[in-house]
Design a protein around this motif. Structure first.
Motif, PDB file in Angstrom:
ATOM      1  N   GLY A   1      -3.815   0.528  -3.017  1.00 47.06           N
ATOM      2  CA  GLY A   1      -3.327  -0.831  -2.831  1.00 47.06           C
ATOM      3  C   GLY A   1      -3.293  -1.602  -4.133  1.00 47.06           C
ATOM      4  O   GLY A   1      -3.355  -1.030  -5.227  1.00 47.06           O
TER       5      GLY A   1
ATOM      6  N   ARG B   1       0.850  -1.195   0.000  1.00 45.45           N
ATOM      7  CA  ARG B   1       0.000   0.000   0.000  1.00 45.45           C
ATOM      8  C   ARG B   1       0.883   1.241   0.000  1.00 45.45           C
ATOM      9  O   ARG B   1       1.969   1.238   0.568  1.00 45.45           O
ATOM     10  CB  ARG B   1      -0.894   0.044   1.238  1.00 45.45           C
ATOM     11  CG  ARG B   1      -1.950  -1.032   1.293  1.00 45.45           C
ATOM     12  CD  ARG B   1      -2.843  -0.938   2.517  1.00 45.45           C
ATOM     13  NE  ARG B   1      -2.076  -0.752   3.745  1.00 45.45           N
ATOM     14  CZ  ARG B   1      -2.328   0.173   4.667  1.00 45.45           C
ATOM     15  NH1 ARG B   1      -3.355   0.988   4.542  1.00 45.45           N
ATOM     16  NH2 ARG B   1      -1.593   0.277   5.759  1.00 45.45           N
TER      17      ARG B   1
ATOM     18  N   THR C   1       6.176  -2.645  -0.677  1.00 47.15           N
ATOM     19  CA  THR C   1       5.298  -2.490  -1.836  1.00 47.15           C
ATOM     20  C   THR C   1       6.038  -2.853  -3.117  1.00 47.15           C
ATOM     21  O   THR C   1       7.164  -2.412  -3.336  1.00 47.15           O
ATOM     22  CB  THR C   1       4.787  -1.030  -1.918  1.00 47.15           C
ATOM     23  OG1 THR C   1       4.072  -0.725  -0.713  1.00 47.15           O
ATOM     24  CG2 THR C   1       3.863  -0.817  -3.095  1.00 47.15           C
TER      25      THR C   1
ATOM     26  N   VAL D   1      -5.094   6.450  -0.126  1.00 43.10           N
ATOM     27  CA  VAL D   1      -4.286   5.280   0.207  1.00 43.10           C
ATOM     28  C   VAL D   1      -4.634   4.257  -0.863  1.00 43.10           C
ATOM     29  O   VAL D   1      -5.801   3.913  -1.052  1.00 43.10           O
ATOM     30  CB  VAL D   1      -4.590   4.743   1.623  1.00 43.10           C
ATOM     31  CG1 VAL D   1      -3.852   3.433   1.864  1.00 43.10           C
ATOM     32  CG2 VAL D   1      -4.215   5.785   2.680  1.00 43.10           C
TER      33      VAL D   1
END
Length: 117
Positions: A49, A31, A75, A47
């Motif tokens: 993902g 994320r 990530t 945010v």
């Protein structure tokens, strides 16, 4: 088309305001936090993902990044480079390129107004 894989550590800054665009990032795992400054205050815009993308606006309209993107956790991303994007657009009718560029510019203007820029 082979996309470059990139990995980022928690808290690593991936993109900074004013940085030239190297491409758009497709999140494979992890994320990221997208933020920008409103005066002296940090505002978290999103945010993101797995399956989401960032950096695309700078890629489309050839403008430096306006937001900070920071990894919230480990990530992994795929990078769609400017050259790859340009190659994909090569066969796109000019009117579609114009429409896409105008939409991004309007979105950027609206965002700037919302943040007092």
């Amino acid at each position: 088309m082979k996309l470059r894989q990139m990995s980022f550590e928690p808290d690593e800054i991936i993109v900074e305001p004013g940085q030239p665009c190297v491409g758009a990032f497709l999140i494979e795992s992890g994320r990221v936090e997208v933020s920008r400054m409103a005066g002296d205050r940090k505002v978290v815009v999103a945010v993101l993902g797995k399956g989401e993308i960032f950096g695309e606006m700078a890629l489309v309209d050839h403008v430096a990044h306006a937001r900070t993107v920071r990894a919230l956790e480990g990530t992994d991303c795929l990078l769609i480079s400017r050259a790859q994007y340009d190659a994909l657009l090569a066969d796109t009718p000019p009117i579609m390129k114009l429409i896409l560029t105008r939409v991004v510019r309007k979105l950027r203007k609206t965002t700037d107004l919302a943040f007092g820029r």
